[in-house]
Design an enzyme around this catalytic site. Structure first.
Site, PDB file in Angstrom:
ATOM      1  CG  ASP A 206      40.978  33.395  51.348  1.00 45.51           C
ATOM      2  OD1 ASP A 206      40.947  34.196  52.298  1.00 45.51           O
ATOM      3  OD2 ASP A 206      41.316  33.711  50.189  1.00 45.51           O
TER       4      ASP A 206
ATOM      5  NE  ARG B 140      37.837  48.057  49.714  1.00 45.22           N
ATOM      6  CZ  ARG B 140      37.451  47.128  48.840  1.00 45.22           C
ATOM      7  NH1 ARG B 140      36.181  46.891  48.644  1.00 45.22           N
ATOM      8  NH2 ARG B 140      38.337  46.456  48.162  1.00 45.22           N
TER       9      ARG B 140
ATOM     10  N   GLY C 273      38.478  46.610  44.361  1.00 44.40           N
ATOM     11  CA  GLY C 273      39.711  47.161  44.941  1.00 44.40           C
ATOM     12  C   GLY C 273      40.919  46.738  44.113  1.00 44.40           C
TER      13      GLY C 273
ATOM     14  CB  SER D 279      44.094  36.868  41.590  1.00 45.82           C
ATOM     15  OG  SER D 279      43.469  36.838  42.829  1.00 45.82           O
TER      16      SER D 279
ATOM     17  NE  ARG E 116      37.143  33.295  51.008  1.00 47.93           N
ATOM     18  CZ  ARG E 116      37.620  32.858  49.836  1.00 47.93           C
ATOM     19  NH1 ARG E 116      37.655  31.575  49.581  1.00 47.93           N
ATOM     20  NH2 ARG E 116      38.054  33.716  48.936  1.00 47.93           N
TER      21      ARG E 116
ATOM     22  NE  ARG F 251      47.768  39.966  40.195  1.00 48.37           N
ATOM     23  CZ  ARG F 251      46.826  40.204  41.118  1.00 48.37           C
ATOM     24  NH1 ARG F 251      45.571  39.877  40.890  1.00 48.37           N
ATOM     25  NH2 ARG F 251      47.136  40.774  42.263  1.00 48.37           N
TER      26      ARG F 251
ATOM     27  CD  GLN G  82      43.715  44.409  46.320  1.00 47.47           C
ATOM     28  OE1 GLN G  82      43.577  45.525  46.788  1.00 47.47           O
ATOM     29  NE2 GLN G  82      42.706  43.575  46.147  1.00 47.47           N
TER      30      GLN G  82
ATOM     31  NE  ARG H  45      35.800  34.171  55.646  1.00 49.05           N
ATOM     32  CZ  ARG H  45      36.415  34.813  54.654  1.00 49.05           C
ATOM     33  NH1 ARG H  45      37.690  34.576  54.426  1.00 49.05           N
ATOM     34  NH2 ARG H  45      35.771  35.666  53.913  1.00 49.05           N
TER      35      ARG H  45
END
Ligand code: NAP
Length: 737
Positions: free
Chosen positions: A618, A425, A397, A325, A690, A329, A472, A649
């Site tokens: 997560d 999407r 995305g 992330s 994960r 940025r 986002q 998950r």
């Protein structure tokens, strides 16, 4: 292949005509390949070399017997040949050509026929070589190359299909293009490079010491000038045939060289580096397009299993890959800042590289990435240039949503496209609020990409009430807010990741956050920064849990991001009694980072409050493994409102832990785990990286070997994992195949 056509006549048996004849003959596309050439020696050679079945001595009679006539003569000869064969052409005989320019071929046909016959389908194989003559004919010349058909207004569908089939039989890919566009594109991609090669060699050859120049010329000269050995007459004809488009390209090129000359004369490093890095990036991008590969080299695409031996302890110091992330940025704000931004630890993933390429396409000079180092020469908020074409963002995305916020406010139009995953999407969650700010954005069906963003709109600040929390969406609106009149406010139901706000502050732009509302105003300026991208806390969490459950462990994880919206794993483990210390806490571009030291200490089962879990969603699979190794029972609550992906998950982790003999259940959005003995065996992570990471860690306390199937996602998203895990003391090996 069975013969589907009786007779094909190739007129002009040189390199291209001969190669086509040979390819069709070898693949038995037709019963007879007839060759005709004004040069009898070429025809004889064609027969002797097995390029054609039959050599025609009389063109007119050969035409009257053919089902398909292919003109493979120099483009300048087209009108004379057409005039000669016209009387013999039957209405059903298909006619095509291979000429490198199309405008003049069609013009010649018009002059000869008046109205163009429906059987006429002009074509151009984008394949060739600097050789000429039938002796150079190569049956594989067109394999995996493109052939462009430039249909006339009268070309029939039946004729087009038949000509397309003929080319496909040679292994070529057939495309259609408008005639004028064809001549322009070819002027740029083929004709200009040939003229430059001719001109360079001619210029150097005129110099007195040319023998030395040629004798000592290295690979670059040889590569660049190979095509100067092409047939002079053919290129003379092409220059006459495509004069206007070629002149336009020469003018553009001359202006480009003049800019470079000026930069060299003025020792203007920034301009020189700009030209060279943009060119290198475009050439690399082009190489990847040609090999149909992605931005970053995929390490592995086949199935991967992890095999883990039980036991072990962790030791040493690890530096984890950079946070994704923050990498995105840093590129965005660095590009929009007014001076240089230097980034270290940039994560070179498919997604972050897509963002980087997009800004390069908009004229930002970016050096690197080289081993995580990137240098960006920011252009300021108003300095982006219109990109040469659509911005392709792969399956990222984050890139598409955040960029849409920036681009909605630019003075030029843009189009954002994505790979197959991203193209499925919906982008409405950002498109609608941006439209409320005055943006003009069109989408594909159901809000899906491509996004067509109309430039030149003055955005206005609006208060957005975002119903589904999304970092986002918030980020896209804040980035649009940099350009909007008045204040842009984003109200969220729950706090989401705040990397954008922090990095904006790190670049000197104030952002206010109070009681669920984040607010920004235009009128500031972004000041270039130095950013050492922190290690990804999700990657670090794997090693934190590993050290916390494996007796005798002690590990130091360096420079890890501990953003409050993501550091839940630290707080939950501490609640369970883990021995975790943070050292060297500091801010990097307003992001908190620290070195994290974890020593083994027995864990206790706990009830994890929903608020704490929100910042560790997560990491739920890892926390469930920690709970399986803790004394007593643990409960993780408040999961029902966390979306299907999180629940799926967790359900996969529940199944795998049960298979290892752990008492665990998921009910009404709550997971209950009772600590116990961990067995071993074959497990499935359902392709979820994960889950695979969490189960790998569980092996440290297992009684038997654990084999985890379907770990390809780990290899793709965290390629360094196996090497780092082995270095730290996890007994893991990868099985591919
Ligand atoms: P080439 O090897 O020189 O072959 C052309 C042949 O056509 C020669 O044998 C030539 O004979 C013959 N010819 C010339 N005028 C003729 C006429 N009026 N009647 C019958 N035969 C005649 O050239 P090529 O490279 O194959 O090029 C042929 C066509 O393919 C051109 O239109 C070119 O634009 C196009 N093309 C070339 C390439 C490439 O890389 N070479 C790539 C794509 C398309 P002479 O030797 O007596 O002149």
């Amino acid at each position: 292949m069975r013969c589907s056509v009786d007779r094909i006549l190739i007129v002009g048996l040189g390199l291209i005509g001969g190669s086509l004849a040979k390819a069709l003959r070898e693949r038995r596309y037709c019963r007879t390949v007839i060759g005709y050439d004004r040069n009898a020696e070429e025809l004889e050679a064609g027969l002797a070399l097995g390029v054609i079945d039959e050599a025609a001595s009389d063109l007119v009679s050969a035409v009257s017997r053919a089902d398909i006539v292919v003109l493979a003569v120099p483009v300048k000869a087209t009108d004379a040949v057409l005039a000669e064969i016209r009387p013999a052409l039957k209405p059903e005989t298909l006619l095509t050509d291979v000429g490198s320019t199309k405008g003049n071929v069609v013009e010649a046909a018009r002059a000869v026929f008046g109205e163009l016959p429906p059987t006429f389908v002009p074509g151009h194989p984008i394949a060739g070589s600097e050789k000429s003559g039938v002796a150079a004919a190569d049956a594989q010349l067109f394999e995996r190359h493109k052939v462009i058909l430039t249909l006339t207004e009268t070309s029939s569908a039946k004729a087009t299909l038949a000509i397309a089939r003929m080319w496909q039989a040679t292994g070529a890919e057939v495309l259609q293009m408008e005639l004028a566009r064809h001549d322009e594109v070819l002027a740029a991609t083929s004709h200009l490079p040939h003229l430059l090669a001719f001109s360079l060699v001619d210029t150097l050859a005129a110099e007195a010491e040319n023998t030395d120049i040629f004798r000592y010329a290295a690979g670059g000269f040889r590569d660049f000038t190979r095509i100067a050995a092409s047939d002079p007459t053919m290129w003379h004809d092409i220059c006459l045939a495509n004069r206007d488009a070629i002149l336009g390209q020469i003018d553009r090129f001359t202006a480009g060289v003049a800019r470079l000359r000026e930069a060299v004369a003025a020792s203007d490093s920034q301009t020189m580096l700009g030209i060279f890095t943009r060119a290198k990036a475009s050439r690399d991008h082009f190489t990847r397009i040609l090999s149909s590969s992605a931005y970053s080299q995929k390490q592995h695409t086949g199935p991967v299993d992890f095999v883990l031996q039980p036991g072990g302890a962790l030791a040493g110091q690890l530096r984890l890959p950079g946070d994704m992330s923050i990498s995105h940025r840093a590129i965005m704000l660095g590009s929009l800042a007014e001076d240089v931004t230097e980034i270290e630890g940039f994560l070179e993933s498919e997604d972050s590289l897509a963002t980087l390429q997009a800004f390069r396409d908009m004229g930002v000079v970016i050096e690197g990435p080289h081993q995580g180092a990137v240098k960006i020469y920011g252009v300021g908020l108003g300095g982006l240039q219109p990109p040469p074409g659509p911005l392709y963002l792969g399956d990222s995305g984050t890139s598409m949503r955040l960029l849409a916020g920036v681009l909605a406010a630019q003075p030029f139009d843009t189009e954002l496209t994505g790979g197959t995953g991203l193209s499925r999407r919906s982008m409405l969650s950002i498109v609608e609020p941006l439209q409320n700010m005055g943006a003009r954005i069109e989408t594909g069906p159901d809000g899906r990409p491509p996004l067509r963003i109309r430039g030149g709109q003055q955005l206005r600040g609006v208060e957005h009430d975002v119903s589904t929390a999304s970092a986002q969406v918030k980020s896209a609106l804040l980035l649009a807010g940099l350009y909007a009149d008045g204040e842009t406010r984003v109200r969220e139901p729950v706090m989401t990741r705040d990397h954008t706000e922090r990095m904006l502050r790190g670049f000197g732009w104030p952002v206010e956050t109070t009681e669920g509302v984040t607010a920004i105003r235009a009128g500031g300026r972004l000041v270039g920064a130095r950013i050492a991208v922190p290690g990804d806390i999700s990657a670090a969490a794997t090693f934190m849990v590993a050290a916390a459950i494996a007796p005798g462990s002690e590990i130091l994880l360096e420079h890890v991001g501990i953003n409050p919206t993501r550091r839940g794993v630290i707080d939950v483990l501490r609640l369970m009694g883990a021995d975790i210390e943070l050292h060297n806490e500091t801010l990097v571009g307003a992001e908190p980072v620290a070195d994290i030291q974890v020593r083994y200490r027995p864990l206790q089962g706990v009830e994890v409050p929903a608020g704490l879990l929100a910042a560790a969603l997560d990491e739920c699979p890892l926390l469930m493994v920690a709970a399986a190794c803790a004394g007593g029972e643990s409960r993780l609550s408040g999961l029902e409102a966390r979306g299907a992906r999180v629940l799926e998950r967790i359900a996969t982790t529940v199944g795998a832990l049960q298979a290892l003999g752990i008492e665990v259940e998921l009910q009404h959005g709550q997971v209950r785990v009772r600590g116990g003995r961990i067995g071993g065996g074959a497990l499935d992570c359902a392709g979820d990286a994960r889950v695979a990471l969490a189960l790998s860690v569980a092996a440290l306390r297992a009684e038997r070997e654990i084999k985890i199937g379907g770990c390809g996602a780990v290899v793709a998203s965290f390629p360094e994992f196996v090497a780092l895990a082995r270095r730290a003391g996890i007994r893991i090996r990868k099985e591919e195949g």
